[in-house]
Design a protein around this motif. Sequence first.
Motif, PDB file in Angstrom:
ATOM      1  N   GLU A 179     103.230  60.691  67.824  1.00  0.00           N
ATOM      2  CA  GLU A 179     104.686  60.702  67.700  1.00  0.00           C
ATOM      3  C   GLU A 179     105.354  60.246  68.992  1.00  0.00           C
ATOM      4  O   GLU A 179     106.344  59.508  68.975  1.00  0.00           O
ATOM      5  N   GLU A 189     106.985  60.497  60.791  1.00  0.00           N
ATOM      6  CA  GLU A 189     108.080  60.184  59.879  1.00  0.00           C
ATOM      7  C   GLU A 189     108.820  58.912  60.279  1.00  0.00           C
ATOM      8  O   GLU A 189     109.339  58.185  59.422  1.00  0.00           O
ATOM      9  N   ASP A 190     108.886  58.610  61.570  1.00  0.00           N
ATOM     10  CA  ASP A 190     109.540  57.379  62.010  1.00  0.00           C
ATOM     11  C   ASP A 190     108.909  56.147  61.370  1.00  0.00           C
ATOM     12  O   ASP A 190     109.574  55.129  61.181  1.00  0.00           O
ATOM     13  N   LYS A 240     104.038  51.263  59.529  1.00  0.00           N
ATOM     14  CA  LYS A 240     105.079  50.560  58.782  1.00  0.00           C
ATOM     15  C   LYS A 240     104.569  49.169  58.382  1.00  0.00           C
ATOM     16  O   LYS A 240     105.282  48.172  58.462  1.00  0.00           O
ATOM     17  N   TRP A 282     105.179  56.469  69.159  1.00  0.00           N
ATOM     18  CA  TRP A 282     106.211  55.845  68.332  1.00  0.00           C
ATOM     19  C   TRP A 282     107.572  55.932  69.009  1.00  0.00           C
ATOM     20  O   TRP A 282     108.319  54.953  69.066  1.00  0.00           O
ATOM     21  N   GLN A 283     107.909  57.114  69.513  1.00  0.00           N
ATOM     22  CA  GLN A 283     109.216  57.317  70.120  1.00  0.00           C
ATOM     23  C   GLN A 283     109.399  56.452  71.360  1.00  0.00           C
ATOM     24  O   GLN A 283     110.458  55.861  71.584  1.00  0.00           O
ATOM     25  N   ARG A 340     110.641  55.777  57.994  1.00  0.00           N
ATOM     26  CA  ARG A 340     112.050  55.410  58.204  1.00  0.00           C
ATOM     27  C   ARG A 340     112.172  53.939  58.582  1.00  0.00           C
ATOM     28  O   ARG A 340     112.993  53.199  58.031  1.00  0.00           O
ATOM     29  N   GLN A 341     111.351  53.516  59.530  1.00  0.00           N
ATOM     30  CA  GLN A 341     111.437  52.145  60.016  1.00  0.00           C
ATOM     31  C   GLN A 341     110.972  51.148  58.962  1.00  0.00           C
ATOM     32  O   GLN A 341     111.522  50.052  58.844  1.00  0.00           O
ATOM     33  N   THR A 375     110.002  52.922  70.196  1.00  0.00           N
ATOM     34  CA  THR A 375     111.337  52.803  69.613  1.00  0.00           C
ATOM     35  C   THR A 375     112.405  52.797  70.691  1.00  0.00           C
ATOM     36  O   THR A 375     113.343  51.985  70.654  1.00  0.00           O
ATOM     37  N   ASP A 376     112.272  53.702  71.662  1.00  0.00           N
ATOM     38  CA  ASP A 376     113.255  53.773  72.747  1.00  0.00           C
ATOM     39  C   ASP A 376     113.301  52.482  73.558  1.00  0.00           C
ATOM     40  O   ASP A 376     114.341  52.116  74.113  1.00  0.00           O
TER      41      ASP A 376
END
Length: 241
Positions: free
Chosen positions: A22, A90-91, A69, A25-26, A94-95, A29-30
């Motif tokens: 996680e 979960e990202d 994804k 991923w974060q 969502r993505q 994304t950031d």
Amino acid sequence: MAAKDDSIPSEKPGVVNLPQWEQGWQKATDAGKDPQFHVKNVHPILSKHLEQLTGGRSGLKFLFPLCGKAMDMKWLADQGHTIVGVDGVEDAARQFFQENAIQPTVTEVPALNGKLYQGMEGRISIYICDYFNFSSEVKGQFDAIWDRGAFVAINEVDREKYIRLMKALLKPDGRCLMEVMQYEPSLFPGPPHNVPTDELKQLLGDYNMALLDTVDHTERLGKLFNLPWINTAYFLIKASN
């Protein structure tokens, strides 16, 4: 991208749990980037060997373990297949739906302690849960499994459990296309983990495995992981008849 493990992040080399995935991923994304393992287009190996994976059949039910994804899910759904992905982050779901301009429905799945994202009139489903809690009781068995980066991502101690689950999820005439990494393991603990061909064959037992393709990734991944060589091998796996 990993089976769930809610313990504190591990400091053991080669062992990764859900909080660490996680965080990865974060962080990506950031930074406005994709996760390191994401393939931006349809995977060339899948498109090249789709006929062998499907056996020429249409309207199949596909499983994507630790799906991320992956663009492959939309590509196969557009061809009339039904797609079920499973991931712990979960990202990822969502993505996927955002980037493919699909409005999903999101429901809680208490039995899995997770969530279900669905779109394209139910042709694409992504479960957010511990992959090892997923079973044929959730969505039945599958005609095909595209294991792109899942088996190499799980911790090595879980390999036998993973193969047992794969066999339980495949229909008797189902097929799995599996990607594995191969390199000198003493030089890098993973993930992605090294998977010797002999070990995979032993884990599969009476299932057939046939090597369909190999790709040399030394130029890119060798530099990334400080390895003198690294290859991906792609095996077609199915039950013995």
